[in-house]
Design an enzyme around this catalytic site. Structure first.
Site, mmCIF file in Angstrom:
data_model
loop_
_atom_site.group_PDB
_atom_site.id
_atom_site.type_symbol
_atom_site.label_atom_id
_atom_site.label_comp_id
_atom_site.label_asym_id
_atom_site.label_seq_id
_atom_site.Cartn_x
_atom_site.Cartn_y
_atom_site.Cartn_z
ATOM 1 N N ASP A 65 -17.120 -12.807 -11.363
ATOM 2 C CA ASP A 65 -16.804 -14.239 -11.716
ATOM 3 C C ASP A 65 -15.356 -14.950 -10.617
ATOM 4 O O ASP A 65 -15.677 -15.251 -9.794
ATOM 5 C CB ASP A 65 -16.024 -13.973 -13.211
ATOM 6 C CG ASP A 65 -15.832 -15.580 -13.939
ATOM 7 O OD1 ASP A 65 -15.985 -16.419 -13.123
ATOM 8 O OD2 ASP A 65 -15.574 -15.473 -15.002
ATOM 9 N N HIS B 138 -20.194 -14.875 -20.414
ATOM 10 C CA HIS B 138 -18.974 -14.397 -21.147
ATOM 11 C C HIS B 138 -19.564 -14.013 -22.533
ATOM 12 O O HIS B 138 -19.735 -13.054 -23.114
ATOM 13 C CB HIS B 138 -18.027 -15.445 -21.113
ATOM 14 C CG HIS B 138 -17.516 -15.843 -19.867
ATOM 15 N ND1 HIS B 138 -16.942 -14.698 -19.074
ATOM 16 C CD2 HIS B 138 -17.408 -16.883 -19.130
ATOM 17 C CE1 HIS B 138 -16.748 -15.315 -17.805
ATOM 18 N NE2 HIS B 138 -16.918 -16.664 -17.825
#
Ligand code: NGQ
Ligand code: ZN
Length: 449
Positions: free
Chosen positions: A317, A266
């Site tokens: 993810d 991220h």
């Protein structure tokens, strides 16, 4: 020895004409360019290396679409996490294998040939270690073998509920280890790997790991990849500043020896100094644009980061929707929406957005998973072919081919996918999609009943 010939293939970061690949024992034995096809070649029109999916939580595929309902006025990442914890609460190793295999089938169909599995669901529903501490890691290995996808297993160390060693919540009980327990789990997981699978270490986040534990984890795995969630949420940045005086990425860069082995997942909330320093570190930013949009994380400053020389890979993810093109498209669109401009992930030297995104994700993704990138002699025979009869490719030329796939193709652009020389996807569909899909549907129906 199998021989493949492509009208064009993506070799050394560009389309080259008349490419012949020889494959033996799952690896590329030779690459010829500018050659004619020979009798016995399997022929395709466009071939390209498969991408690495740098960040997956396989089991979360089983709750895709089940957390999109408003439950309170301030639904956010943290309330989604509660839903996610409730979903994983009772999953067995067999459930995890069935759900993860489905996710991996979709990854192969979506253009990924290797996955970095950020694996933290370690223990039984009571939070006790299984007799084999790496039982759940074994479920991941089983899923990768069933689907054929390449695996970089990233066992996760998780000890605390927030910065400063806060106690974990009951919903986190299945993730928790002390250093000795994790060391046993890590070594047991390693013995389950085969072929070209590799292993790295994954401190979950600075919320879940103390600085002393971080140092011990690094010494446990001195050469492999190191992955950590960082700076995904604004609250996480604020809590980190309250704890240490520094922001998460700033703290890691100052204290953890971040280098080319690292992938910071991220890294959404980074300021200009962090952007420049992360780019200079040699680490990879593990961007997960579809999940980051789904969870309301924020927008990574990708144009500034790349201008500073930063590397990135892409990850699926939460596996809310699994598609390499969609990740790259979402990355570009996030930049367009926030900067109100177009064609942003490109440059004067590399003006075509799709080709630029693809090349960067190819190299950054491979670095993040600790393997070499691209189609070259000695590397795994992991490649993809396009169906150039798809309408999105009408009248195609090489320059725009990847733009058409990423921005214009919806579905059906990918024809075949080979992993370690085996063709697992044909006409866009995994050869075992029926069987793996049936087991997946039965599993999820049982969980939701
Ligand atoms: C995870 N997922 O570990 O699955 C996390 C949520 C957390 C994403 N960040 C949990 N997308 O970060 O605490
Ligand atoms: Zn994650």
């Amino acid at each position: 020895m199998a021989a493949y010939w492509f009208e064009r293939a993506w070799i050394d970061d560009r389309w080259q004409k008349g490419v012949r690949l020889l494959v033996a024992d799952g690896r590329i034995a030779s690459v010829e360019t500018g050659v004619a096809t020979m009798d016995g070649d399997e022929r395709h029109r466009a071939g390209l290396p498969g991408l690495c999916n740098v960040h997956s939580h396989g089991f979360q595929r089983g709750m895709a679409g089940l957390s999109e309902r408003r439950s309170r006025p301030d639904d956010n990442f943290w309330s989604w996490r509660e839903i996610m914890y409730r979903f994983l609460d009772r999953l067995t190793p067999e459930d995890v294998a069935a759900i993860t295999a489905q996710a991996y089938v979709e990854m192969l169909e979506g253009g990924f040939t290797r996955v970095g599995e950020f694996h933290y669901l370690h223990h039984d529903p009571a939070g006790a270690a299984y007799a084999d501490p790496a039982e759940m890691a074994g479920a991941i290995v089983t899923a990768s073998a069933a689907s054929g996808i390449g695996l970089t297993l990233l066992p996760v160390f998780y000890a605390h509920g927030n910065f400063g060693g806060a106690a974990p919540s009951p919903g986190q009980r299945r993730f928790l280890c002390d250093i000795n327990g994790f060391s046993r789990l890590f070594e047991a997981a390693r013995t389950k790997l085969s072929g070209d699978a590799n292993i790295g270490v994954a401190p979950h986040s600075l919320r879940a790991v103390s600085s002393g534990q971080l140092a011990e984890l690094l010494s446990m795995s001195p050469t492999g990849p190191v992955h950590i969630h960082a700076a995904e949420q604004v609250k996480e940045v604020e809590d980190c500043v309250a704890w240490s005086g520094a922001r998460p990425v700033e703290w890691l860069l100052a204290n953890a020896g971040v280098d080319a082995r690292w992938c910071l997942i991220h890294s959404t909330h980074i300021n200009e100094d962090e952007t420049a320093a992360l780019a200079a570190s040699g680490a990879v930013a593990g961007l997960c644009p579809v999940t980051e949009a789904n969870l309301g994380d924020g927008i990574f400053p990708a144009t500034g980061y790349v201008a500073a020389g930063g590397r990135f890979g892409i990850g699926t993810d939460s596996n809310i929707l699994i598609d390499a093109a969609q990740e790259l498209r979402s990355l570009e669109y996030s930049q367009r929406l926030s900067q109100r401009a177009r064609a942003l992930m490109a440059s004067e030297e590399a003006p075509f957005v799709g080709a630029n995104l693809f090349a960067r994700a190819l190299h950054g993704g491979a670095r993040a998973l600790g393997i070499p990138a691209g189609l070259a002699v000695g590397q795994a025979a992991d490649f993809v072919s396009f169906d150039l009869d798809h309408p999105a490719f009408a009248g195609t030329d090489d320059d725009t081919l990847l733009d058409r796939w990423i921005f214009a193709a919806r579905a059906g652009a990918i024809d075949c996918v080979w992993r370690a020389g085996v063709k697992y996807v044909e006409k866009g569909r995994h050869v075992d999609a029926g069987k793996i899909g049936a087991a997946y549907r039965a599993c999820v129906a049982r969980i939701l009943a």
